[in-house]
Design a protein around this motif. Structure first.
Motif, mmCIF file in Angstrom:
data_model
loop_
_atom_site.group_PDB
_atom_site.id
_atom_site.type_symbol
_atom_site.label_atom_id
_atom_site.label_comp_id
_atom_site.label_asym_id
_atom_site.label_seq_id
_atom_site.Cartn_x
_atom_site.Cartn_y
_atom_site.Cartn_z
ATOM 1 N N PRO A 19 -4.099 75.543 -20.817
ATOM 2 C CA PRO A 19 -4.796 75.937 -19.575
ATOM 3 C C PRO A 19 -5.470 77.293 -19.652
ATOM 4 C CG PRO A 19 -2.697 74.915 -19.074
ATOM 5 C CD PRO A 19 -2.726 75.091 -20.559
ATOM 6 N N SER A 20 -4.886 78.248 -20.351
ATOM 7 C CA SER A 20 -5.491 79.583 -20.421
ATOM 8 C C SER A 20 -6.790 79.557 -21.209
ATOM 9 C CB SER A 20 -4.514 80.572 -21.058
ATOM 10 O OG SER A 20 -4.213 80.198 -22.399
ATOM 11 N N GLN A 21 -6.868 78.755 -22.255
ATOM 12 C CA GLN A 21 -8.085 78.667 -23.055
ATOM 13 C C GLN A 21 -9.213 77.987 -22.300
ATOM 14 O OE1 GLN A 21 -6.212 76.694 -26.478
ATOM 15 N NE2 GLN A 21 -7.029 78.333 -27.764
ATOM 16 N N SER A 22 -8.889 77.033 -21.460
ATOM 17 C CA SER A 22 -9.913 76.273 -20.759
ATOM 18 C C SER A 22 -10.714 77.125 -19.791
ATOM 19 C CB SER A 22 -9.277 75.098 -20.009
ATOM 20 O OG SER A 22 -8.403 75.574 -19.001
ATOM 21 N N ARG A 23 -10.216 78.307 -19.480
ATOM 22 C CA ARG A 23 -10.939 79.195 -18.552
ATOM 23 C C ARG A 23 -11.745 80.264 -19.281
ATOM 24 N NH1 ARG A 23 -5.867 78.667 -15.886
ATOM 25 N NH2 ARG A 23 -5.157 80.642 -16.763
ATOM 26 N N LEU A 24 -11.666 80.275 -20.603
ATOM 27 C CA LEU A 24 -12.345 81.305 -21.385
ATOM 28 C C LEU A 24 -13.774 80.903 -21.722
ATOM 29 C CD1 LEU A 24 -9.535 82.182 -23.972
ATOM 30 C CD2 LEU A 24 -10.132 83.480 -21.920
ATOM 31 N N LYS A 78 -16.307 85.093 -39.652
ATOM 32 C CA LYS A 78 -16.731 84.224 -40.760
ATOM 33 C C LYS A 78 -16.589 82.742 -40.437
ATOM 34 C CE LYS A 78 -17.720 87.506 -43.685
ATOM 35 N NZ LYS A 78 -19.089 87.730 -44.192
ATOM 36 N N LYS A 79 -15.631 82.409 -39.574
ATOM 37 C CA LYS A 79 -15.394 81.012 -39.215
ATOM 38 C C LYS A 79 -15.568 80.855 -37.705
ATOM 39 C CE LYS A 79 -12.096 80.362 -42.997
ATOM 40 N NZ LYS A 79 -10.686 80.006 -43.332
ATOM 41 N N ILE A 80 -16.691 80.283 -37.313
ATOM 42 C CA ILE A 80 -17.033 80.167 -35.893
ATOM 43 C C ILE A 80 -16.930 78.713 -35.462
ATOM 44 C CG2 ILE A 80 -18.845 80.529 -34.177
ATOM 45 C CD1 ILE A 80 -19.970 82.705 -36.051
ATOM 46 N N VAL A 81 -16.230 78.489 -34.367
ATOM 47 C CA VAL A 81 -16.100 77.145 -33.818
ATOM 48 C C VAL A 81 -16.686 77.135 -32.413
ATOM 49 C CG1 VAL A 81 -14.499 75.353 -33.042
ATOM 50 C CG2 VAL A 81 -14.075 76.557 -35.185
ATOM 51 N N ILE A 82 -17.508 76.152 -32.148
ATOM 52 C CA ILE A 82 -18.090 75.956 -30.815
ATOM 53 C C ILE A 82 -17.549 74.648 -30.280
ATOM 54 C CG2 ILE A 82 -20.218 75.652 -29.493
ATOM 55 C CD1 ILE A 82 -21.612 77.233 -31.806
ATOM 56 N N ILE A 83 -16.890 74.714 -29.147
ATOM 57 C CA ILE A 83 -16.300 73.517 -28.540
ATOM 58 C C ILE A 83 -17.234 73.024 -27.443
ATOM 59 C CG2 ILE A 83 -14.311 72.572 -27.323
ATOM 60 C CD1 ILE A 83 -12.623 74.781 -28.582
ATOM 61 N N GLY A 84 -17.811 71.869 -27.656
ATOM 62 C CA GLY A 84 -18.741 71.297 -26.685
ATOM 63 C C GLY A 84 -20.119 71.113 -27.289
ATOM 64 N N TYR A 124 -15.089 82.706 -24.552
ATOM 65 C CA TYR A 124 -14.927 82.829 -26.000
ATOM 66 C C TYR A 124 -13.553 83.415 -26.288
ATOM 67 C CZ TYR A 124 -15.692 87.864 -25.664
ATOM 68 O OH TYR A 124 -15.584 89.194 -25.349
ATOM 69 N N GLN A 125 -13.132 83.284 -27.540
ATOM 70 C CA GLN A 125 -11.849 83.830 -27.969
ATOM 71 C C GLN A 125 -12.023 84.377 -29.373
ATOM 72 O OE1 GLN A 125 -8.631 81.020 -27.834
ATOM 73 N NE2 GLN A 125 -7.178 82.345 -28.884
ATOM 74 N N SER A 126 -11.721 85.641 -29.572
ATOM 75 C CA SER A 126 -11.859 86.258 -30.892
ATOM 76 C C SER A 126 -10.483 86.460 -31.512
ATOM 77 C CB SER A 126 -12.600 87.589 -30.795
ATOM 78 O OG SER A 126 -11.899 88.488 -29.956
ATOM 79 N N PHE A 181 -16.378 78.486 -26.039
ATOM 80 C CA PHE A 181 -16.065 77.334 -25.215
ATOM 81 C C PHE A 181 -17.321 76.950 -24.408
ATOM 82 C CE2 PHE A 181 -12.246 79.747 -26.008
ATOM 83 C CZ PHE A 181 -11.322 78.784 -26.376
ATOM 84 N N ALA A 182 -17.913 75.829 -24.773
ATOM 85 C CA ALA A 182 -19.129 75.352 -24.102
ATOM 86 C C ALA A 182 -18.854 73.956 -23.558
ATOM 87 C CB ALA A 182 -20.294 75.339 -25.079
ATOM 88 N N THR A 183 -17.836 73.869 -22.733
ATOM 89 C CA THR A 183 -17.338 72.571 -22.278
ATOM 90 C C THR A 183 -17.906 72.142 -20.934
ATOM 91 O OG1 THR A 183 -15.392 73.714 -21.386
ATOM 92 C CG2 THR A 183 -15.195 72.756 -23.575
ATOM 93 N N GLY A 184 -18.955 72.816 -20.490
ATOM 94 C CA GLY A 184 -19.594 72.410 -19.241
ATOM 95 C C GLY A 184 -19.220 73.305 -18.082
ATOM 96 N N ALA A 185 -20.136 73.427 -17.153
ATOM 97 C CA ALA A 185 -19.919 74.296 -15.997
ATOM 98 C C ALA A 185 -19.366 73.495 -14.824
ATOM 99 C CB ALA A 185 -21.229 74.964 -15.591
ATOM 100 N N LYS A 186 -18.587 74.164 -14.016
ATOM 101 C CA LYS A 186 -18.088 73.565 -12.783
ATOM 102 C C LYS A 186 -18.746 74.250 -11.595
ATOM 103 C CE LYS A 186 -13.562 72.163 -14.591
ATOM 104 N NZ LYS A 186 -12.090 72.265 -14.425
#
Length: 284
Positions: A71-76, A1-7, A78-80, A100-105
């Protein structure tokens, strides 16, 4: 119900638009650390149109806000599950699904040791104007792993690959190779199947709105072309291309971006003179 997109780059914006278009009863929040969406050398009008589209779809867009990630979240991807996100400024955002849409490396694992001296600080291979890897005449680099000064997108990678293929033919026939000339920035960003915004690869970066973006990309996301590239046929698929609204300066480049034959692009774009598209028409 509550969706957050980072980036708030193209992936985050497209994802927010798709979810908002295809679902109901969801609270969608997009968090972006900069003062405008879509980083890169793009026309501000593109960002304005996309932001307005997201607002019209009910997406809450938080600009100049950075989520404090461990650090663990930055490699994901998505997280449910129920989670409370904290921003650097002190805001809290409740969510039960986070993307997590923070850009590709760049994944340089396959070459970073062998080509260490030819790799830049971002992990990309340094190339000359022929797209040859620095220090090598028979090794080329294209796409995301190439340091050529051009937007890292699928269509630009395809243009570079086609150019390298031609240069390899010239090399085998002992003829001079041709330099690759990056084109003007271009991008197509759908906000759901019904619209989006696009910047064309023309001088000044002409920006198009919902009708054009829907006709070119939003309705099919180039899926049919992907099947064709794999020598497969997508059955029971009907893609309708509407009349376009721009007079291109480079039909071949437009064709590469639109994933269409040059002849079809000419038909799509025929009869439209620069400057004839007004906002009232283009926002339909």
């Amino acid at each position: 119900k509550k969706i957050v997109i980072i980036g708030g780059g193209s992936v985050g914006v497209e994802l927010a638009g798709e979810i908002a278009t295809e679902t109901e009863g969801k609270k969608i929040t997009l968090v972006h650390p900069h003062d405008s969406l879509i980083p890169g050398p793009f026309n501000p009008q593109l960002r304005t149109r996309l932001l307005q589209n997201l607002h019209n779809l009910g997406v809450e867009v938080l600009l100049n806000e950075r989520v404090a990630l461990d650090p663990s979240q930055s490699r994901l991807k998505y997280q449910s599950g129920s989670v409370t996100l904290n921003t650097v400024s002190g805001k809290t955002i409740d969510a039960d699904l986070v993307f997590f849409a923070t850009g590709a490396k760049v994944n340089s694992a396959s070459y970073r040791t062998t080509f260490a001296s030819s790799t830049d600080e971002n992990g990309r291979l340094k190339v000359n104007e022929l797209l040859q890897v620095e220090g090598f005449k028979t090794i080329f680099s294209v796409g995301d792993c190439s340091a050529v000064p051009e937007s890292k997108m699928a269509f630009t990678g395809g243009l570079q690959a086609a150019h390298v293929a031609q240069n390899i033919k010239l090399m085998h026939s002992n003829r001079p190779l041709k330099p690759y000339v990056p084109g003007p920035p271009a991008i197509f960003v759908p906000t759901g199947r019904n619209g989006g915004s696009a910047q064309l690869p023309t001088k000044g970066g002409k920006v198009m709105g919902n009708m054009f973006t829907r006709a070119v990309k939003s309705s099919g996301l180039f899926v049919k072309n992907t099947w064709k590239n794999m020598n497969c046929r997508l059955t029971n698929e009907s893609v309708v291309i509407e009349d376009g609204l721009v007079d291109p300066e480079d039909t071949e480049r437009m064709a590469a971006i639109m994933k269409m034959p040059a002849g079809d692009v000419s038909v799509l774009l025929k009869g439209i003179k620069p400057g004839t598209v007004d906002d009232a028409t283009e926002n339909t």
